[in-house]
Design an enzyme around this catalytic site. Structure first.
Site: not given
Ligand code: NAI
Length: 233
Positions: A64, A91, A143, A157, A159-161, A190
């Site tokens: 986690n 990530n 982000s 969201y 604020a955290s980013k 994305i």
């Molecule tokens: P997603 O929801 O598809 O993947 C996120 C992954 O992080 C999942 O596998 C999830 O299980 C894991 N996760 C969540 N909480 C966790 C925790 N406490 N410990 C370990 N793993 C955890 O999301 P996505 O789109 O792939 O996002 C990846 C990163 O990119 C994130 O940080 C997101 O904020 C950032 N991001 C995404 C954008 C988008 O439009 N999809 C845009 C800008 C940033």
């Protein structure tokens, strides 16, 4: 020769989405991959198998990101299993788009814990290994939501980013002299499970602002991240 031959990378939250695309791109460039996610279920096991099929060492770890003890333990375990840690991609992240009046204190705390504290925890945990090796590359996924408030976006969201952007700049300054590079990739919208949850109304509002007329793909992000992870950067 791959750009990342012989290196070991940790990618957090890489069972799916952007993290998985980064892990696959890293593996294609020759890196061994240790990835974390909340649970290592069938989906995560499949990610590990896909990576191994590319001829690199790969293992998924349940950890986690919001818990420092979990993080410190998993980093020790990864170092034991892989013998080195060259690259860290922070990530793992969560999103919700609630407005201030709707967002509970628990939801605020959880998002800060995963998106912001999680980045700090991981950086702190890998630091002894990277410092000893006098080299390393850390890439934090942030982000465009951290820059400009959007009427339908979430207060927490963004604020955290924004905090991740600050952490990145500070760490780059503090760790640069130790040979450790720290960068952030500030993604626009994305296509992933995260954006699949958007309402049609929100999606339409976002699409109006994207000149290319499409969401980015996880592979678009991975292409930039692999450069930052490599010695070319
Ligand atoms: P997603 O929801 O598809 O993947 C996120 C992954 O992080 C999942 O596998 C999830 O299980 C894991 N996760 C969540 N909480 C966790 C925790 N406490 N410990 C370990 N793993 C955890 O999301 P996505 O789109 O792939 O996002 C990846 C990163 O990119 C994130 O940080 C997101 O904020 C950032 N991001 C995404 C954008 C988008 O439009 N999809 C845009 C800008 C940033």
């Amino acid at each position: 020769m791959g750009l990342l031959d012989g290196k070991t990378a940790i990618v957090t939250g890489a069972a799916r989405g952007i993290g998985k695309a980064i892990a696959l791109k890293f593996a294609a460039e020759g890196a061994n991959i240790a990835f974390t996610d909340l649970v290592i279920d069938e989906n995560a096991e499949n990610t590990a198998k896909e990576l191994e099929a590319m001829g690199v060492k790969a293992k998924g770890y349940a950890s986690n990101a919001a818990n420092f003890e979990d993080t410190a333990k998993v980093v020790e375990e990864i170092h034991k299993d892989f013998g080195r840690i060259d690259i860290l991609v922070n990530n793992a992240g969560i999103q919700n788009r609630k407005k201030v009046a709707e967002l509970s204190l628990e939801e605020w705390d959880r998002m800060i814990a995963v998106n912001e504290s999680g980045v700090f925890y991981m950086c702190k945990a890998v630091l002894p290994f990277m410092t000893k090796a006098m080299q390393g590359s850390i890439i934090n996924i942030t982000s465009t939501a951290s820059k400009t408030p959007h009427p339908n976006a979430a207060i927490c969201y963004g604020a955290s980013k924004a905090a991740v952007t600050y952490l990145t700049k500070h760490l780059a300054m503090e760790l640069g002299p130790l040979g450790i590079r720290v960068n952030a990739v500030q993604c626009g919208p994305i296509r992933s499970d995260m954006t699949d949850q958007w309402t049609d109304e929100y999606r339409a509002a976002v699409m109006k602002k994207i000149p290319l007329g499409r969401l980015g793909t996880p592979e678009d992000v991975a292409a930039g991240v692999v450069f930052l992870a490599s010695d070319e950067a």
